[in-house]
Design an enzyme around this catalytic site. Structure first.
Site, PDB file in Angstrom:
ATOM      1  N   GLN A   1      17.912  67.963  62.098  1.00 58.64           N
ATOM      2  CA  GLN A   1      17.443  68.164  60.734  1.00 58.64           C
ATOM      3  C   GLN A   1      18.471  67.736  59.707  1.00 58.64           C
ATOM      4  O   GLN A   1      19.660  67.609  60.000  1.00 58.64           O
ATOM      5  CB  GLN A   1      17.059  69.621  60.509  1.00 58.64           C
TER       6      GLN A   1
ATOM      7  N   HIS B   1      22.045  67.036  61.765  1.00 57.96           N
ATOM      8  CA  HIS B   1      22.713  68.014  62.608  1.00 57.96           C
ATOM      9  C   HIS B   1      21.703  68.814  63.416  1.00 57.96           C
ATOM     10  O   HIS B   1      20.494  68.775  63.144  1.00 57.96           O
ATOM     11  CB  HIS B   1      23.565  68.976  61.759  1.00 57.96           C
TER      12      HIS B   1
ATOM     13  N   HIS C   1      19.202  68.314  55.268  1.00 51.62           N
ATOM     14  CA  HIS C   1      18.847  69.024  54.042  1.00 51.62           C
ATOM     15  C   HIS C   1      19.156  68.133  52.837  1.00 51.62           C
ATOM     16  O   HIS C   1      20.151  67.395  52.848  1.00 51.62           O
ATOM     17  CB  HIS C   1      19.624  70.333  53.936  1.00 51.62           C
TER      18      HIS C   1
ATOM     19  N   ARG D   1      12.954  67.327  59.243  1.00 50.61           N
ATOM     20  CA  ARG D   1      13.225  67.338  60.674  1.00 50.61           C
ATOM     21  C   ARG D   1      13.199  65.936  61.261  1.00 50.61           C
ATOM     22  O   ARG D   1      12.487  65.063  60.768  1.00 50.61           O
ATOM     23  CB  ARG D   1      12.229  68.251  61.389  1.00 50.61           C
TER      24      ARG D   1
ATOM     25  N   GLU E   1      25.215  74.587  54.433  1.00 52.10           N
ATOM     26  CA  GLU E   1      25.346  75.664  55.415  1.00 52.10           C
ATOM     27  C   GLU E   1      26.756  75.679  56.003  1.00 52.10           C
ATOM     28  O   GLU E   1      27.376  74.641  56.193  1.00 52.10           O
ATOM     29  CB  GLU E   1      24.359  75.465  56.580  1.00 52.10           C
TER      30      GLU E   1
END
Length: 454
Positions: free
Chosen positions: A146, A312, A148, A331, A183
């Site tokens: 995925q 990642h 972001h 994804r 993240e």
């Protein structure tokens, strides 16, 4: 997996170590309020003891929400919380104000005999919407590949989905909010992850070592375009006809099974990854795509930062994760969910990079313990860990506390100097700090603290 082994505490350096060698995903069942060691039924739980008295800022028992995704561990989070495992996977424990699974607090009633003593209420009622979400993540199986978006991409993408009339619950919906989703995960156990595009020469060597003609052909663009070839590789893999993708995945798995024990370490590790992914995602062309990425194993106490646009996947392990509050995920394989290939590749950064592994930076140290952090280049959150060997360890302005080892008493003062009612956190317990405060942690244990940037 065993949680709670003491991570190294001597690292005074920080920053990213490039090693060339994550919102979550897939088949949710239900959210269960289990934070702070609580569980359904009459199971024993870790205790939180709050002294009588009130102050302008309070430290309150916090109840998180368990997320039962199919990739989760059946034992790790129950062990942390001190509750019996029920045989079903528990993938994450959410500690925050995210509307999908908001944590709750137990707010003492004004009078000890009041009927609502111990009543729960949403943490957001006391602190508003936090800009971050703290999690315990426990993966027994690989999460999806995925990416972001960055802030500009998220805002434009959300507006485009809105204008197109795609409902938030539609599986084709790509952007569910207007925020980015950086993240950070810090390993509690050895934690395997894929992060960032691997050096093309290393990936091509692995393809040649596996010897599967279809894989070698798919990865050929890396030789002619080392900087951006990953985009071409992913497009070719993710747009294969369904049966061709299954056949390629099967061929790669067969090739991995033939890798001899005497092969070089990188090839053996790639073969191991293929076998691991095939066991949980059979026939998924993401098995081949995963070989594009750096494959790292974090040791306890090491962190991995996932910035915007970095491809990642988390593979296996237990860690503490903190992220900006967002549900925006594009994804790229290892998932039955919708893959928008064009949008994935539009926001992907295809340039080779080392995996952004972080070692902790020690902030303060003394005879009673130390305080350390993992430095990240975002303004949405900070994560610190107090390693208490008697204490006191001083901690300024945390929002959420989570004890992962031992027992620690939390006391301190708010911004006006008013003393806070003390609380004891044992392993698996969490707490909400309702305002600006300087805390003193005493005892023996480890406590993670999430809050605004320090």
């Amino acid at each position: 997996m065993t949680i709670g082994e003491t991570a190294p505490t001597s690292a005074a350096d920080s920053g990213s170590t490039s090693t060339a060698s994550a919102g979550t995903d897939e088949m949710s069942t239900a959210s269960t309020s289990t934070g702070t060691g609580t569980a359904t039924g009459t199971s024993p739980v870790p205790t939180v003891r709050t002294s009588p008295g009130r102050s302008p800022v309070r430290v309150l028992e916090l109840f998180g929400q368990s997320q039962r995704y199919a990739w989760g561990s059946t034992t790790a989070i129950p062990e942390l919380l001190g509750v019996p495992a029920d045989g079903e996977p528990v993938a994450e424990l959410w500690l925050g104000t995210h509307p999908q699974a908001p944590a709750e607090v137990v707010e003492p009633a004004p009078r000890p005999r009041a009927a609502d003593l111990g009543a729960r209420r949403a943490a957001a009622d006391l602190v508003g919407e936090l800009p971050f979400l703290l999690k315990v993540l426990a993966a027994d199986k690989a999460l999806s590949l995925q990416v972001h978006p960055d802030l500009d991409q998220a805002r434009a993408g959300f507006d485009a989905d809105q204008a197109a009339g795609i409902a938030l619950g539609d599986p084709r919906r790509r952007y569910r909010d207007r925020n980015h989703k950086p993240e950070l995960i810090v390993a509690l156990t050895p934690f395997r992850a894929l992060a960032g595009i691997r050096a093309p020469a290393a990936t091509l060597a692995i393809a040649r070592g596996l010897g599967h003609p279809g894989l070698i052909a798919a990865f050929a663009p890396l030789a002619t375009d080392p900087t951006g070839g990953a985009t071409q590789v992913l497009r070719s893999l993710l747009t294969l006809p369904a049966q061709a993708g299954v056949d390629l995945a099967a061929g790669v798995v067969s090739a991995a099974e033939r890798v001899p024990a005497g092969a070089d370490a990188e090839l053996r590790r790639a073969a191991d990854l293929v076998r691991l992914l095939a066991a949980t995602h059979p026939g998924d062309v993401g098995i081949a795509a995963a070989l594009l990425l750096n494959d790292v194993t974090l040791q306890p106490g090491e962190g991995l930062f996932q910035p915007a646009r970095l491809l990642h996947a988390y593979i296996q392990g237990v860690g503490i994760e903190i992220m900006a509050t967002s549900d925006n995920v594009l994804r790229g394989g290892l998932t039955p969910k919708h893959i928008d290939v064009n949008e994935l590749l539009r926001i992907l950064d295809p340039r080779p990079t080392g995996a952004p592994v972080l070692r902790p930076r020690t902030l303060t140290t003394g005879p009673g313990g130390l305080l350390r952090t993992w430095v990240v280049p975002v303004d949405d959150f900070s994560l610190r860990e107090a390693v208490c060997t008697g204490g006191p360890v001083t901690l300024a302005n945390p929002s959420i506390l989570l004890a992962v080892e031992g027992e620690v008493e939390v006391s301190g003062t708010d911004g006006s100097g008013t003393a806070l009612a003390p609380m004891t956190l044992s392993r698996g317990c969490s707490a909400l700090v309702t305002g600006s405060a300087t805390l003193r942690l005493t005892g023996t244990g480890r406590v993670f603290a999430a809050g605004p940037p320090t």
